[in-house]
Design an enzyme around this catalytic site. Sequence first.
Site, PDB file in Angstrom:
ATOM      1  CB  SER A 140      -0.947  -0.047   1.206  1.00 48.98           C
ATOM      2  OG  SER A 140      -1.912   0.973   1.132  1.00 48.98           O
TER       3      SER A 140
ATOM      4  CG  ASP B 116       6.986   5.351 -11.513  1.00 44.88           C
ATOM      5  OD1 ASP B 116       7.623   4.323 -11.800  1.00 44.88           O
ATOM      6  OD2 ASP B 116       5.745   5.382 -11.474  1.00 44.88           O
TER       7      ASP B 116
ATOM      8  CE  LYS C  88      -5.168  -3.082   0.694  1.00 50.91           C
ATOM      9  NZ  LYS C  88      -5.534  -1.692   0.473  1.00 50.91           N
TER      10      LYS C  88
END
Length: 541
Positions: free
Chosen positions: A291, A302, A316
Site C-alpha cells: 500500500s 518512477d 496492493k
Amino acid sequence: MKKYILIGVACLTIFGFTSSKFQQDKLFEISKNLEIFIKVYKELNTNFADELDPGILMKTAIDAMLGSLDPYTNFVSESQVESYRINQDEKYQGVGARVGMIDGICTILEPYKGGAAIEAGIKAGDQILSIDGTSLTGKNFDEISAIMRGVPGTEVNITIKKPGKAAENVKLTRGEVNIPNVPYYGMVNNQIGYISLTTFTANASANIIKAYKELKEDHPEIKGIILDLRDNGGGLLHEAIQICNIFLPQGEVLVTTKGKIKDRDQSFKTTQNPVDLQIPLAILINKQSASASEIVSGVIQDMDRGIIIGQRSYGKGLVQNTKNVGYNSVLKLTTSKYYIPSGRCIQSVAYENGQPKDIPDSQRSKFKTKNGRLVLDGGGITPDIKLEPSMHSELTKALLEKHVIFNFVTQFISNKDSISSPEKYQFKDYDAFLAYVNTSNFKFDTETEKILDQLQNAASKQGSFALDAEITLIKGKVIAEKKRFWDIYRNEITREIEQEIVTRYYLQSGKVRYNLEKDPEVKEAVSILNDISQYNKLLKK
C-alpha cells in the site's frame, strides 16, 4: 454542413439509445438475479432438511460473492463492527501491550513504550490469567483483545503470572499509546544514515524529517540515506505523499486514483518545499511492503530519485471506502485504484488463497520512468536491485511458530536485570537452550517426513509390504539427519534467540539496532550509496 449536422445528431441518438438499452439490460439482469437469489434463499429456509440460521446463511452468501472480487472488499457484520472500528484506529487505545495466545494462555508478546503495562513492570512473557475478575480460560483472542482495549482513562484489573512467581493483581489505566512509526534512526557508518519506518500512521513524515535533520546536523559529512520500508503494511495516503515530498520538488503529481465514477477521480501532488533534492537515497522493500510503502517506493522509482533494493513488494494499489448497509453492518469495498507517475498501477492482478500471486514479467504491462527506464505494473514494485530473501530452515520455523524460543527467553532472562548493548550482545548458552528444548516436548516433522508418511500409508493400503519396509528404512535415515540440524542451524537459531533477548530489554529500537550490521540488504544499500558512479548508472536509461 447541414449533412454533417444530421449525421452527428443521428450518431448521438444511436449512442444514447445504445447506452439506454445497455443500462436497461443491466438493470434487468440485476433484477432477475436478485429474484432468483431470494427464491433460492426462501426455498432453503423453508424446505432444507436441517434447521438453518438465516444470518449465517446470508453472511456465507455475501462473503462468497465478495470473495470473487478482491481480498480487500468484505462485509463487516454487526457482531464484528466494533472490533473493525478499533482496528482502523491510527492510535492504540488500551493498556499498552500486544498480546497473543501461547499454549492456550493469553500472554504479553510486546509491551509498548509509554504504555500503562510497561510502567507497571509488565514484560513480554508474562501471562494474563483474568481481567476484572473474569477468567480468560476458554475465551478466544478477539474476545480478550476487545476487553483489554477501551476508552482512555478507564481502569482495568488484571491478574498477572510472571515466570517463577505467584500470580498478582495489577490495576492499569487505559491510555492512548502512540506506537512509534520510526522506532530507530542512526548512522550505519560515518557517511550513510538509516531510518526505519514501520507504519504510515499520523506524523510519519514529520518523524522522518526530524530523524533526517538530526542525522544531517550531527553528521554533516552524510552522503546517503537508507529508508527501510520492509514489512511495512502501509497506512495513510497523505503521509506517503508527504514522505515523497521530502525528496521531491513541490507541485509534482505523484498519485492519481481512478475508478468507475470519473467525477471521484483525484490527483495528489507535493505541496511543500522539499527537504533535500540531492542526497542519494536507497529504499528497502520486501514481500510484506504494501500500500503506502509501495506508493513511496514506486514514486521514488518512477521519478528516478532513488534506488529500490530487496524483493518485489506485496501489490496492493486499491482504495477502499466503507458504506453503512443497515443494521449496524458495514461494507468495505474497493472504489478505485492508485496510479503512480509512470502511469502504472501497483495492484496485483492475480490472487491465490486470498494472497497476491506473482505473474511473469512477460504478462505485465510496460511503462517508463522519468529517465526512460523500463518498469512494470500488475504486481507490486520490482526492485532495481533484487536480492534473495533470508529464509529460515524448517527447524527454526518450527521453533518460532511453536513459541519455543519465546518461552525459553522468558525463562532465561527472568533473573537478569540488564544485558550489553544490542550491537554487542552475544548469546553463549546454546547448550542451555538445547536442554530446555529436551524438556519442552518440542516435536516437528520435516516436509520429507510428511511425504514419506503419505507414501507409507498408500503402500500399506495397497499391501506393498516390501515397499513399506523400504520407506521405514529411509525414514530412519531422515530422522538421523534431522538430529544434526541442531548443529547445522546453530548460528541461525542463536541469532533468533539473541534478537528475542535484545527486544525484551530494548524493545523495537533494540531489534533494529541488533540486525543493522548483520543485514545483507543494508550492506548492499551501503555499498551502492558509497559508489556514486554505480548509483547514477542504475538511475539512467
